[in-house]
Enzyme design. Structure first.
Site, PDB file in Angstrom:
ATOM      1  N   TYR A  33       0.678  -1.119   0.354  1.00 27.05           N
ATOM      2  CA  TYR A  33       0.100  -0.365  -0.011  1.00 27.05           C
ATOM      3  C   TYR A  33       0.540   1.117  -0.222  1.00 27.05           C
ATOM      4  O   TYR A  33       1.845   1.569   1.014  1.00 27.05           O
ATOM      5  CB  TYR A  33      -1.001   0.042   1.052  1.00 27.05           C
ATOM      6  CG  TYR A  33      -1.922   1.243   1.484  1.00 27.05           C
ATOM      7  CD1 TYR A  33      -2.658   1.441   0.397  1.00 27.05           C
ATOM      8  CD2 TYR A  33      -1.504   1.970   2.475  1.00 27.05           C
ATOM      9  CE1 TYR A  33      -2.830   3.377   0.656  1.00 27.05           C
ATOM     10  CE2 TYR A  33      -2.055   3.337   2.750  1.00 27.05           C
ATOM     11  CZ  TYR A  33      -2.661   3.696   1.456  1.00 27.05           C
ATOM     12  OH  TYR A  33      -3.506   5.157   1.935  1.00 27.05           O
ATOM     13  N   GLU A  72     -12.266   6.652   7.029  1.00 29.67           N
ATOM     14  CA  GLU A  72     -12.780   7.670   6.336  1.00 29.67           C
ATOM     15  C   GLU A  72     -13.543   6.546   5.280  1.00 29.67           C
ATOM     16  O   GLU A  72     -13.853   7.300   4.106  1.00 29.67           O
ATOM     17  CB  GLU A  72     -10.899   6.723   5.273  1.00 29.67           C
ATOM     18  CG  GLU A  72      -9.889   5.972   4.770  1.00 29.67           C
ATOM     19  CD  GLU A  72      -8.533   5.765   4.991  1.00 29.67           C
ATOM     20  OE1 GLU A  72      -7.940   6.628   4.947  1.00 29.67           O
ATOM     21  OE2 GLU A  72      -8.405   5.176   3.484  1.00 29.67           O
ATOM     22  N   ASP A 129      -0.724   4.075   8.291  1.00 31.39           N
ATOM     23  CA  ASP A 129      -1.768   2.921   7.918  1.00 31.39           C
ATOM     24  C   ASP A 129      -1.412   1.488   7.927  1.00 31.39           C
ATOM     25  O   ASP A 129      -0.791   0.741   6.715  1.00 31.39           O
ATOM     26  CB  ASP A 129      -1.950   3.785   6.665  1.00 31.39           C
ATOM     27  CG  ASP A 129      -3.474   3.828   6.446  1.00 31.39           C
ATOM     28  OD1 ASP A 129      -4.906   2.972   7.152  1.00 31.39           O
ATOM     29  OD2 ASP A 129      -4.052   4.617   5.433  1.00 31.39           O
ATOM     30  N   HIS A 174      -4.397  -0.190   6.371  1.00 31.70           N
ATOM     31  CA  HIS A 174      -5.004  -0.383   5.561  1.00 31.70           C
ATOM     32  C   HIS A 174      -5.929  -1.161   5.485  1.00 31.70           C
ATOM     33  O   HIS A 174      -6.071  -1.990   3.966  1.00 31.70           O
ATOM     34  CB  HIS A 174      -4.553   0.484   3.894  1.00 31.70           C
ATOM     35  CG  HIS A 174      -4.800   0.962   3.104  1.00 31.70           C
ATOM     36  ND1 HIS A 174      -5.598   0.878   1.949  1.00 31.70           N
ATOM     37  CD2 HIS A 174      -5.181   2.147   3.574  1.00 31.70           C
ATOM     38  CE1 HIS A 174      -6.084   1.674   1.621  1.00 31.70           C
ATOM     39  NE2 HIS A 174      -5.443   2.668   1.993  1.00 31.70           N
ATOM     40  N   GLU A 200      -3.777   2.859  12.200  1.00 31.00           N
ATOM     41  CA  GLU A 200      -5.415   3.545  11.146  1.00 31.00           C
ATOM     42  C   GLU A 200      -5.692   2.328  10.175  1.00 31.00           C
ATOM     43  O   GLU A 200      -4.656   1.442   9.972  1.00 31.00           O
ATOM     44  CB  GLU A 200      -4.627   4.282  10.038  1.00 31.00           C
ATOM     45  CG  GLU A 200      -6.169   5.261   9.303  1.00 31.00           C
ATOM     46  CD  GLU A 200      -5.327   5.671   7.898  1.00 31.00           C
ATOM     47  OE1 GLU A 200      -4.739   6.950   8.433  1.00 31.00           O
ATOM     48  OE2 GLU A 200      -5.447   6.621   7.634  1.00 31.00           O
TER      49      GLU A 200
END
Ligand code: KDG
Ligand code: MG
Length: 408
Positions: A160, A267, A215, A217, A241
């Site tokens: 990512y 998000e 993150d 992800h 995150e």
């Protein structure tokens, strides 16, 4: 007072910004952002084919009623496409209201709680040394908070948002060469073996004061995420995150039971109903919603208030797909929010972007200082906009080594 005209523009410098401009019979206009990354034409069609014809003739000062009219009136509620389209309308109406009042939007929300709002940048590296250089660059520029993403040794492709090799400047979140996505291969074991130690090295290199964010992800299973959160506790992350996919909210209980690493999520949420239980059960520390995807400033403000009751701070999404309009909307909310945490901020004005969206918001030493101009404090140049058109783009998709589809 009446809305007389509304237009949608899709395009921008290496981006597909979806910009709405609402005009009124009193010469005042407002602008809003409906950009839904890699699906930009969908909110644009919804605006053009249904919402704009229903906006004409309405009093733009009735922000709440217009929001409720579209949200409740749709019958089939929510979803990112609809909410992004309502979000653009809502931002544009707050812009108009601010201009009518002669006040910046943050004053209409209740005034400033702080002068500058801390932002975080994205540091990325194909390997750890490359990442260290990228972090050092942001620290030298005055950033107090940096998100760090690193290439994982032995991973068959870049994972990512990191470059494949040092110096590669390709945009890894969106590839504008067409709508067919690139493929990334993911290997959780390699990530789990490498990343906690890499984060510890980053902390050792940059000292205790830098706010380090990471993150995940949505790549881990709940048990893996709990183990990861526990392993990185000594690093004292500002946040971890999206440890697991956002749909399974019970996964966050397991993470909480095993670690005190702060968790940021949201998000991909598009409504307060996606996060009210997480907030009320105090399973997260930061809420990552964005003004665009949750339907504008009106619902965003409600989420911020709910979060504040439960010690949850804001950390709004600010990936490069957000136009300076939705970032401006967030700057105003950030200036007011008593429970502000941090703002992701990547719209680092290229001359082309500044020409398309002239703005009075200011970024200095890793902080954003909100504009005092009436309304949102950002404009939209239609002549500049005529230079751009929609370019098909895609996010990568992710598979495990055996071919199983995984979470991007
Ligand atoms: O469109 C998807 C991006 O917005 C997302 O991948 C960015 O995770 C992201 C972040 O934290 O900015
Ligand atoms: Mg993210």
């Amino acid at each position: 007072m009446k809305i007389t005209k509304a237009k949608v523009f899709v395009g921008g410098p290496k981006k597909n910004y979806v910009t709405l401009k609402i005009e009124t019979d009193q010469g005042v206009y407002g602008i809003g952002d409906a950009t839904l990354n890699n699906r930009e034409t969908l909110p644009a069609h919804y605006l053009e084919n249904y919402l704009i014809p229903n906006l004409l003739g309405k009093d733009p000062r009735n922000i709440e009623d217009i929001w409720q009219f579209f949200y409740r009136g749709a019958y089939f509620r929510r979803g990112p496409i609809a909410m992004a389209a309502y979000g653009a309308i809502d931002m544009a109406l707050w812009d108009i209201k601010g201009k009518l009042a002669g006040m910046p939007v943050y004053q209409l929300l209740g005034g400033k709680s702080r002068e500058g709002a801390m932002v975080y940048a994205h540091a990325t590296g194909s390997d750890l040394e490359d990442l260290m250089e990228s972090i050092a660059h942001y620290v030298e520029d005055g950033y107090k908070a940096v998100r760090v993403q690193c290439g994982i040794p032995g991973m068959p492709t870049a994972s990512y948002a990191v470059p494949e090799k040092k110096g590669d400047t390709k945009n890894y979140i969106t590839d504008y060469s067409g709508i067919r996505p690139n493929l990334e291969i993911w290997d959780t074991e390699k990530y789990m073996r490498f990343m906690p130690d890499a984060l510890a090295e980053i902390r050792a290199r940059f000292g205790p004061d830098l706010h380090i964010l990471h993150d995940v992800h949505h790549r881990l299973l709940p048990r893996e995420a709990a183990a990861f959160a526990k392993a990185v506790e000594p690093v004292n992350l500002f946040w971890m995150e999206d440890p697991t996919p956002a749909e399974d909210q019970d996964a966050l209980k397991l993470i909480r039971q095993h670690s005190t690493t702060p968790v940021a999520i949201g998000e991909v949420f598009n409504s307060v109903f996606d996060c009210n239980k997480l907030i009320e059960n105090e399973l997260i520390d930061f809420i990552r919603v964005a003004a665009t995807y949750v339907g504008g400033i009106t619902p965003l403000r409600r989420i911020v208030d709910l979060a504040g009751l439960h010690h949850v701070r804001t950390g709004f999404h600010g990936a490069p797909s957000h136009s300076p309009i939705s970032m401006a909307a967030q700057h105003h909310v950030n200036a007011w929010a008593p429970n502000f945490g941090v703002q992701e901020y990547l719209v680092l004005g290229t001359p082309e972007c500044d020409a398309l969206f002239p703005s009075e918001h200011r970024m200095e030493d890793g902080m954003v200082f909100v504009s005092d101009a009436p309304g949102l404090g950002v404009d939209f140049d239609e002549t500049e906009a005529a230079r751009y058109e929609y370019q098909p783009g895609s996010h990568p998709v992710v598979r495990l080594q055996d071919g199983t589809m995984w979470n991007y």
